[in-house]
Design a protein around this motif. Structure first.
Motif, PDB file in Angstrom:
ATOM      1  N   GLU A  60       0.720  -1.037   0.046  1.00 35.37           N
ATOM      2  CA  GLU A  60      -0.114  -0.170   0.063  1.00 35.37           C
ATOM      3  C   GLU A  60       0.846   1.292  -0.070  1.00 35.37           C
ATOM      4  OE1 GLU A  60      -2.917   0.131   3.144  1.00 35.37           O
ATOM      5  OE2 GLU A  60      -3.743  -1.789   2.189  1.00 35.37           O
ATOM      6  N   ASP A  61       1.984   1.334   0.983  1.00 32.96           N
ATOM      7  CA  ASP A  61       2.796   2.519   0.764  1.00 32.96           C
ATOM      8  C   ASP A  61       3.380   2.657  -0.555  1.00 32.96           C
ATOM      9  OD1 ASP A  61       1.940   2.644   3.556  1.00 32.96           O
ATOM     10  OD2 ASP A  61       4.021   1.888   4.332  1.00 32.96           O
ATOM     11  N   GLY A  62       4.063   1.497  -1.174  1.00 32.67           N
ATOM     12  CA  GLY A  62       4.560   1.937  -2.451  1.00 32.67           C
ATOM     13  C   GLY A  62       3.481   2.325  -3.447  1.00 32.67           C
ATOM     14  N   LEU A  63       2.360   1.846  -3.517  1.00 28.75           N
ATOM     15  CA  LEU A  63       1.235   2.257  -4.487  1.00 28.75           C
ATOM     16  C   LEU A  63       0.733   3.710  -4.256  1.00 28.75           C
ATOM     17  CD1 LEU A  63      -0.380   1.529  -7.049  1.00 28.75           C
ATOM     18  CD2 LEU A  63      -1.922   0.366  -5.378  1.00 28.75           C
ATOM     19  N   LYS A  64       0.745   3.907  -3.063  1.00 33.29           N
ATOM     20  CA  LYS A  64       0.349   5.379  -2.667  1.00 33.29           C
ATOM     21  C   LYS A  64       1.425   6.445  -3.085  1.00 33.29           C
ATOM     22  CE  LYS A  64      -2.686   6.962   0.842  1.00 33.29           C
ATOM     23  NZ  LYS A  64      -3.332   7.264   1.600  1.00 33.29           N
ATOM     24  N   ALA A  65       2.712   5.969  -2.849  1.00 34.90           N
ATOM     25  CA  ALA A  65       3.815   6.914  -3.260  1.00 34.90           C
ATOM     26  C   ALA A  65       3.761   7.045  -4.883  1.00 34.90           C
ATOM     27  CB  ALA A  65       5.130   6.217  -2.815  1.00 34.90           C
ATOM     28  N   LEU A  66       3.461   5.828  -5.376  1.00 34.32           N
ATOM     29  CA  LEU A  66       3.450   5.775  -7.102  1.00 34.32           C
ATOM     30  C   LEU A  66       2.404   6.930  -7.375  1.00 34.32           C
ATOM     31  CD1 LEU A  66       3.838   3.397  -9.615  1.00 34.32           C
ATOM     32  CD2 LEU A  66       1.725   4.413  -9.311  1.00 34.32           C
ATOM     33  N   ALA A  67       1.194   6.736  -6.918  1.00 35.03           N
ATOM     34  CA  ALA A  67       0.202   7.674  -7.383  1.00 35.03           C
ATOM     35  C   ALA A  67       0.187   8.943  -7.061  1.00 35.03           C
ATOM     36  CB  ALA A  67      -1.392   7.138  -6.725  1.00 35.03           C
ATOM     37  N   GLU A  68       0.722   9.438  -5.593  1.00 31.18           N
ATOM     38  CA  GLU A  68       0.841  10.625  -5.109  1.00 31.18           C
ATOM     39  C   GLU A  68       2.008  11.453  -5.671  1.00 31.18           C
ATOM     40  OE1 GLU A  68      -0.027  10.681  -0.794  1.00 31.18           O
ATOM     41  OE2 GLU A  68      -2.302   9.880  -1.323  1.00 31.18           O
ATOM     42  N   GLY A  69       3.055  10.519  -6.224  1.00 33.95           N
ATOM     43  CA  GLY A  69       3.888  11.110  -6.825  1.00 33.95           C
ATOM     44  C   GLY A  69       3.703  11.735  -8.157  1.00 33.95           C
ATOM     45  N   ALA A  70       2.853  10.917  -8.856  1.00 39.33           N
ATOM     46  CA  ALA A  70       2.302  11.233  -9.923  1.00 39.33           C
ATOM     47  C   ALA A  70       1.457  12.254 -10.104  1.00 39.33           C
ATOM     48  CB  ALA A  70       1.498  10.198 -10.775  1.00 39.33           C
ATOM     49  N   PHE A  71       0.271  12.382  -9.011  1.00 37.79           N
ATOM     50  CA  PHE A  71      -0.494  13.714  -8.878  1.00 37.79           C
ATOM     51  C   PHE A  71       0.335  15.014  -8.707  1.00 37.79           C
ATOM     52  CE2 PHE A  71      -3.572  10.275  -7.382  1.00 37.79           C
ATOM     53  CZ  PHE A  71      -3.819   9.549  -8.554  1.00 37.79           C
ATOM     54  N   ALA A  72       1.213  14.602  -7.670  1.00 40.90           N
ATOM     55  CA  ALA A  72       2.142  16.029  -7.493  1.00 40.90           C
ATOM     56  C   ALA A  72       2.846  16.526  -8.601  1.00 40.90           C
ATOM     57  CB  ALA A  72       3.481  15.538  -6.411  1.00 40.90           C
ATOM     58  N   LYS A  73       3.142  15.651  -9.495  1.00 42.02           N
ATOM     59  CA  LYS A  73       3.983  16.205 -10.811  1.00 42.02           C
ATOM     60  C   LYS A  73       2.924  16.906 -11.632  1.00 42.02           C
ATOM     61  CE  LYS A  73       7.999  13.543 -11.715  1.00 42.02           C
ATOM     62  NZ  LYS A  73       8.298  12.120 -12.007  1.00 42.02           N
ATOM     63  N   ILE A  74       1.552  16.495 -11.768  1.00 40.87           N
ATOM     64  CA  ILE A  74       0.835  17.114 -12.347  1.00 40.87           C
ATOM     65  C   ILE A  74       0.273  18.520 -11.682  1.00 40.87           C
ATOM     66  CG2 ILE A  74      -1.714  16.950 -13.293  1.00 40.87           C
ATOM     67  CD1 ILE A  74      -1.173  13.986 -13.527  1.00 40.87           C
ATOM     68  N   THR A  75       0.149  18.311 -10.390  1.00 43.02           N
ATOM     69  CA  THR A  75      -0.106  19.799  -9.822  1.00 43.02           C
ATOM     70  C   THR A  75       0.761  20.764  -9.870  1.00 43.02           C
ATOM     71  OG1 THR A  75      -1.480  18.202  -8.036  1.00 43.02           O
ATOM     72  CG2 THR A  75      -0.942  20.557  -7.370  1.00 43.02           C
ATOM     73  N   LYS A  76       2.085  20.343 -10.005  1.00 47.79           N
ATOM     74  CA  LYS A  76       3.293  21.125  -9.958  1.00 47.79           C
ATOM     75  C   LYS A  76       3.162  22.019 -11.208  1.00 47.79           C
ATOM     76  CE  LYS A  76       6.881  22.005  -7.187  1.00 47.79           C
ATOM     77  NZ  LYS A  76       6.111  22.465  -6.230  1.00 47.79           N
ATOM     78  N   ALA A  77       2.395  21.380 -12.221  1.00 50.58           N
ATOM     79  CA  ALA A  77       2.770  22.049 -13.478  1.00 50.58           C
ATOM     80  C   ALA A  77       1.306  22.894 -13.699  1.00 50.58           C
ATOM     81  CB  ALA A  77       2.314  21.101 -14.704  1.00 50.58           C
ATOM     82  N   ILE A  78       0.067  22.012 -13.402  1.00 52.16           N
ATOM     83  CA  ILE A  78      -1.356  22.868 -13.582  1.00 52.16           C
ATOM     84  C   ILE A  78      -1.991  23.576 -12.619  1.00 52.16           C
ATOM     85  CG2 ILE A  78      -1.361  21.297 -15.714  1.00 52.16           C
ATOM     86  CD1 ILE A  78      -3.963  20.376 -14.131  1.00 52.16           C
ATOM     87  N   SER A  79      -1.504  23.381 -11.214  1.00 52.83           N
ATOM     88  CA  SER A  79      -2.246  23.995 -10.126  1.00 52.83           C
ATOM     89  C   SER A  79      -2.676  25.637 -10.117  1.00 52.83           C
ATOM     90  CB  SER A  79      -1.924  23.699  -8.688  1.00 52.83           C
ATOM     91  OG  SER A  79      -2.705  24.162  -7.811  1.00 52.83           O
ATOM     92  N   THR A  80      -3.991  25.850 -10.053  1.00 56.38           N
ATOM     93  CA  THR A  80      -3.953  27.372 -10.021  1.00 56.38           C
ATOM     94  C   THR A  80      -4.304  27.942  -8.541  1.00 56.38           C
ATOM     95  OG1 THR A  80      -6.404  27.144 -10.477  1.00 56.38           O
ATOM     96  CG2 THR A  80      -4.990  27.705 -12.191  1.00 56.38           C
ATOM     97  N   PHE A  81      -4.079  26.858  -7.810  1.00 58.14           N
ATOM     98  CA  PHE A  81      -4.186  27.254  -6.110  1.00 58.14           C
ATOM     99  C   PHE A  81      -2.786  26.894  -5.422  1.00 58.14           C
ATOM    100  CE2 PHE A  81      -8.264  25.464  -7.699  1.00 58.14           C
ATOM    101  CZ  PHE A  81      -9.144  26.182  -6.977  1.00 58.14           C
TER     102      PHE A  81
END
Ligand code: ADP
Ligand code: MG
Length: 355
Positions: A60-81
């Motif tokens: 679970e920890d590894g999968l969470k890290a994979l998913a949240e790492g991917a989301f963090a990259k997207i947020t870093k690019a497109i977040s307006t918040f």
């Protein structure tokens, strides 16, 4: 008959808050159950869930890290918040000088603009100033609806001619033609997230999984019971979260845009305005189309199309889908009744869920 189907569908689907799509991963008539790693959490102001059948190597920890790492990259690019995000900084940059951006953001912008052009410009990432004006931006607010003058003034900042991507030798730049132009890629955030996680899992060799990021889903192979993945499209007219109909996901990307979950309420009139905004009129959609579901090979593509198709309304969305051979379904609320319609290409996804 219909009621019976609905009841059995409801019991087969888990409903998460703030989503338009629901993972249905429980079958009644089932055989072997394989161990799965399932993680869920919050991202981009909404919920995500990843389910890897057979178990994820890092648990679970590894999968969470994979998913949240991917989301963090997207947020870093497109977040307006998020103040550190590229798009936030571009929106804050009150100048018409070229602004250096990453190749990733440049591709996301160009691809979203391309998808918007296919549907009369109804998905338009320059809606940023309207998103703020109607209170869906970083200064989220309640109160009274903006005045006609404010809307007209803000519309001057909206349009695909108000910005451009410049590709120079040293990389990509973004240019606004008015210092107050603001871009908003929120409409594709969930789709990008679902695709990114799916691609990482495929690269790691996983063949049976489902990724859901609110209204965007990517799935492969079979669920833990050895059956095809099913998804529930939410009933937009119900106060409680419930499934309107189930579909098989069949290795595809499914996204749903809805006009009913995120809205602005005008305090004087009590009228409700959806967060999907028509870039031509400056007004949130007010027609009877409550949701549009798009199935394609890419969650990004489906997500870029669904909000614009919602803006265009069910008739146009379905006509576009028939003409371009897309699997599209719409839910409308007309004269006190829910009307569900879909293109020919959508039918197999419904049929297979009944089996
Ligand atoms: P949904 O929650 O219905 O799936 P999304 O989250 O995909 O919708 O996209 C809605 C967001 O997209 C809005 O909150 C706003 O930021 C932005 N948006 C609204 N209207 C448009 C439009 N016509 N084109 C592009 N983006 C839009
Ligand atoms: Mg969308």
């Amino acid at each position: 008959m219909k009621k019976a189907i609905l009841t059995s569908l409801i019991s087969a689907c888990i409903i998460f808050p703030t989503v338009y799509l629901t993972a249905c991963n429980k079958n009644n008539d089932v055989t072997v159950e394989t161990k799965s790693t399932v993680v869920q959490g919050k991202t981009m102001g909404t919920f995500y869930q990843v389910n890897v059948v057979g178990g994820y190597k890092g648990g679970e920890d590894g999968l969470k890290a994979l998913a949240e790492g991917a989301f963090a990259k997207i947020t870093k690019a497109i977040s307006t918040f998020d103040k550190d995000a590229e798009l936030y900084k571009f929106n804050d940059f009150k100048s018409t000088e070229p602004f250096k951006i990453s190749d990733d953001l440049s591709v996301m912008i160009q691809n979203t603009v391309y998808q918007g052009r296919r549907i009369e410009g109804a998905t338009d990432i320059s809606v940023g100033p309207l998103v703020n004006l109607w209170g869906f931006g970083k200064d989220k607010k309640d109160g009274n609806k903006p005045s006609q003058e404010q809307i007209e003034e803000t519309l001057k900042l909206v349009g695909q001619d108000k910005f451009e991507v410049l590709l120079k030798e040293d990389g990509a730049y973004l240019v606004k033609h008015d210092p107050n132009v603001r871009l908003d890629l929120a409409t594709v955030g969930e789709g990008l997230g679902a695709d990114f996680v799916a691609e990482l899992l495929i690269k790691e060799g996983y063949q049976n999984f489902m990724v859901n990021v609110a209204g965007a889903s990517r799935s492969y192979g079979k669920n833990a019971k050895g059956k095809v993945w099913k998804l529930g499209i939410e009933d937009p007219t119900s106060k409680q979260r419930k499934v309107y109909t189930a579909i098989c996901a069949l290795d595809k990307a499914v996204t749903t845009a809805g006009s009913y979950r995120n809205y602005f309420k005008d305090e004087t009139s009590g009228k409700i305005y959806s967060h999907a905004i028509d870039p031509k009129t400056g007004y949130p959609v007010a027609h009877q189309t409550m949701s549009v579901t798009v199935i394609s090979d890419s969650a990004f593509e489906s997500d870029a199309l669904d909000t614009g198709l919602l803006v265009l309304g069910a008739d146009k969305a379905l006509a576009w889908g028939e003409k371009n051979q897309y699997a599209i379904a719409t839910i409308e609320y007309k004269d006190g009744k829910t009307v569900f319609r879909y293109t020919d290409k959508f039918k197999p996804y419904l049929d297979c869920a009944k089996r």
